[in-house]
Design a protein around this motif. Structure first.
Motif, short mmCIF file in Angstrom:
data_model
loop_
_atom_site.label_atom_id
_atom_site.label_comp_id
_atom_site.label_asym_id
_atom_site.label_seq_id
_atom_site.Cartn_x
_atom_site.Cartn_y
_atom_site.Cartn_z
N LYS A 1 0.84 -1.19 0.00
CA LYS A 1 0.00 0.00 0.00
C LYS A 1 0.88 1.24 0.00
O LYS A 1 2.04 1.20 0.43
CB LYS A 1 -0.92 0.01 1.21
N LYS A 2 0.31 2.33 -0.49
CA LYS A 2 1.02 3.60 -0.46
C LYS A 2 1.09 4.04 0.99
O LYS A 2 0.08 4.17 1.67
CB LYS A 2 0.27 4.62 -1.32
N TYR A 3 2.30 4.25 1.49
CA TYR A 3 2.51 4.59 2.89
C TYR A 3 2.57 6.10 3.11
O TYR A 3 2.00 6.61 4.07
CB TYR A 3 3.80 3.92 3.38
N ASP A 4 3.26 6.79 2.20
CA ASP A 4 3.41 8.24 2.31
C ASP A 4 3.26 8.85 0.92
O ASP A 4 4.17 8.76 0.10
CB ASP A 4 4.77 8.59 2.92
N GLU A 5 2.11 9.41 0.67
CA GLU A 5 1.79 9.97 -0.65
C GLU A 5 2.79 11.06 -1.06
O GLU A 5 3.23 11.11 -2.20
CB GLU A 5 0.37 10.53 -0.64
N ALA A 6 3.16 11.93 -0.13
CA ALA A 6 4.06 13.05 -0.44
C ALA A 6 5.44 12.56 -0.88
O ALA A 6 6.07 13.16 -1.75
CB ALA A 6 4.18 13.98 0.76
N ASP B 1 5.94 9.46 -2.04
CA ASP B 1 5.70 8.35 -2.96
C ASP B 1 6.31 7.05 -2.42
O ASP B 1 6.86 6.24 -3.15
CB ASP B 1 6.25 8.69 -4.35
N TRP C 1 6.05 3.41 -0.53
CA TRP C 1 5.16 2.26 -0.37
C TRP C 1 5.62 1.40 0.79
O TRP C 1 6.80 1.39 1.14
CB TRP C 1 5.17 1.43 -1.64
#
Length: 81
Positions: free
Chosen positions: A43-48, A50, A52
């Motif tokens: 899953k994407k862990y930290d969008e800022a 990028d 995972w």
């Protein structure tokens, strides 16, 4: 996709118990062929950033970036509970 492992991740793996290292390599094989393999629970862990997150086992996780045609493994750590 190819897999690159950072120096930090390699150091973490060297300090990890042998069963964790074995599970990590099994999970990398899944990642190489299918990011959405159910065992990874990626899953994407930290969008800022990028960044995972994916599962090594119930207690450990690994973190990675996707850059062009590579997964760059940045760290392998015990799962913070």
């Amino acid at each position: 996709m190819r897999i690159d492992i950072s120096k930090r991740a390699l150091e973490s793996l060297n300090d990890a118990p042998q069963p964790v290292r074995k599970a990590f390599h099994k999970q990398l094989a899944y990642l190489e062929h299918n990011l959405h393999h159910p065992s990874l629970r990626a899953k994407k862990y930290d969008e800022a950033k990028d960044l995972w997150q994916a599962r090594v086992n119930q207690s450990w996780r690994f973190y990675f970036l996707i850059h062009h045609d590579a997964y760059i493994i940045s760290d392998v750590i015990p799962h913070p509970k």
